[in-house]
Design an enzyme around this catalytic site. Structure first.
Site, mmCIF file in Angstrom:
data_model
loop_
_atom_site.group_PDB
_atom_site.id
_atom_site.type_symbol
_atom_site.label_atom_id
_atom_site.label_comp_id
_atom_site.label_asym_id
_atom_site.label_seq_id
_atom_site.Cartn_x
_atom_site.Cartn_y
_atom_site.Cartn_z
ATOM 1 N N LYS A 11 20.684 54.787 33.281
ATOM 2 C CA LYS A 11 18.903 54.190 33.391
ATOM 3 C C LYS A 11 18.661 55.723 33.954
ATOM 4 O O LYS A 11 18.773 56.489 34.275
ATOM 5 C CB LYS A 11 19.304 53.110 34.349
ATOM 6 C CG LYS A 11 19.613 52.224 33.211
ATOM 7 C CD LYS A 11 19.361 50.846 34.552
ATOM 8 C CE LYS A 11 20.011 49.306 32.763
ATOM 9 N NZ LYS A 11 19.919 48.438 33.970
ATOM 10 N N GLU A 128 25.613 46.385 21.022
ATOM 11 C CA GLU A 128 24.733 47.328 21.730
ATOM 12 C C GLU A 128 24.753 48.624 20.525
ATOM 13 O O GLU A 128 24.459 49.225 20.905
ATOM 14 C CB GLU A 128 24.719 46.918 23.576
ATOM 15 C CG GLU A 128 24.253 45.673 23.896
ATOM 16 C CD GLU A 128 24.517 45.419 24.933
ATOM 17 O OE1 GLU A 128 25.611 46.488 26.295
ATOM 18 O OE2 GLU A 128 23.944 44.994 25.647
HETATM 19 P P1 RTP Z 1 22.225 44.763 32.367
HETATM 20 O O1 RTP Z 1 21.812 45.041 31.472
HETATM 21 O O2 RTP Z 1 21.280 45.999 33.037
HETATM 22 O O3 RTP Z 1 23.295 46.112 31.842
HETATM 23 O O4 RTP Z 1 21.999 44.391 33.902
HETATM 24 P P2 RTP Z 1 22.641 43.158 34.408
HETATM 25 O O5 RTP Z 1 23.448 43.195 32.963
HETATM 26 O O6 RTP Z 1 23.424 43.608 35.673
HETATM 27 O O7 RTP Z 1 21.650 42.199 34.852
HETATM 28 P P3 RTP Z 1 20.524 41.252 33.522
HETATM 29 O O8 RTP Z 1 20.038 40.157 33.627
HETATM 30 O O9 RTP Z 1 21.173 42.106 32.279
HETATM 31 O O10 RTP Z 1 19.218 41.648 33.291
HETATM 32 C C1 RTP Z 1 18.601 42.921 33.184
HETATM 33 C C2 RTP Z 1 18.093 44.174 33.888
HETATM 34 O O11 RTP Z 1 16.744 42.936 33.946
HETATM 35 C C3 RTP Z 1 16.456 43.711 35.580
HETATM 36 N N1 RTP Z 1 16.733 41.930 36.261
HETATM 37 N N2 RTP Z 1 15.787 41.823 37.162
HETATM 38 N N3 RTP Z 1 13.792 41.086 39.158
HETATM 39 C C4 RTP Z 1 15.229 40.367 38.669
HETATM 40 O O12 RTP Z 1 15.489 39.132 39.210
HETATM 41 C C5 RTP Z 1 15.701 40.509 37.590
HETATM 42 N N4 RTP Z 1 16.732 40.497 37.280
HETATM 43 C C6 RTP Z 1 17.091 41.104 35.858
HETATM 44 C C7 RTP Z 1 17.586 44.856 35.678
HETATM 45 O O13 RTP Z 1 17.271 45.921 35.838
HETATM 46 C C8 RTP Z 1 18.693 44.005 35.421
HETATM 47 O O14 RTP Z 1 19.959 45.357 35.020
#
Ligand code: RTP
Ligand code: MG
Length: 143
Positions: A11, A128
């Site tokens: 990122k 993706e």
């Molecule tokens: P990513 O998709 O980026 O790999 O991250 P992830 O699966 O670990 O998490 P996901 O639930 O898919 O969320 C995508 C991105 O959104 C942001 N996020 N912010 N503030 C919050 O509660 C929150 N939750 C998610 C994070 O940057 C996350 O990587």
């Protein structure tokens, strides 16, 4: 275990801090092979499309703004159990909860600026990978 492919994104925060090589090194040390790679600066439309599943979430606007704040490195990783293996190396979404030694524990500053993305299932990985790469851009490894 099956050989899988998964989508990785380094990122804008991690690219900006010059951590591309260190992150690639962790993939390679874990036995994941890079079979496609591109540096790219996402448009808002591209970031919105990629994270469409989160469009109703409160953090969506900030997520799109962050993901378009600088260049990213998009890669396809291949290896045994690649989807889960990659998620393990990345660590938890919130770096405060990420296990020591994971990419997010070592390079991410917050849940919003968390260094890397990885597909969360084989189904997501297929969607993706196709979002960023044509089939002909994937380079099967023969050696
Ligand atoms: P990513 O998709 O980026 O790999 O991250 P992830 O699966 O670990 O998490 P996901 O639930 O898919 O969320 C995508 C991105 O959104 C942001 N996020 N912010 N503030 C919050 O509660 C929150 N939750 C998610 C994070 O940057 C996350 O990587
Ligand atoms: Mg996710």
């Amino acid at each position: 275990m099956a050989v899988e492919r998964t989508l990785s994104i380094i990122k804008p925060d991690a690219v900006g801090k010059n951590h591309i090589g260190e992150i690639y090194s962790r993939f390679e040390k874990a036995g994941l092979k890079i079979v496609a790679a591109r540096m790219k600066h996402l448009t808002p439309g591209e970031a919105e499309g990629f994270y469409a599943e989160h469009s109703a979430r409160g953090f969506f606007k900030d997520l799109v703004s962050f993901m378009t704040s600088g260049p990213i490195v998009v890669s396809v990783l291949e290896g045994e159990n690649a989807v889960l293996a990659h998620r393990d190396i990345m660590g938890a979404t919130d770096p405060k909860k990420a296990a020591p030694g994971t990419i997010r524990a070592d390079f991410a500053s917050s849940i919003d600026e968390n260094a890397v993305h990885g597909s969360d299932s084989l189904e997501s990985a297929k969607r993706e990978i196709a979002y960023f790469f044509r089939t002909t851009e994937l380079c099967p490894r023969t050696r």
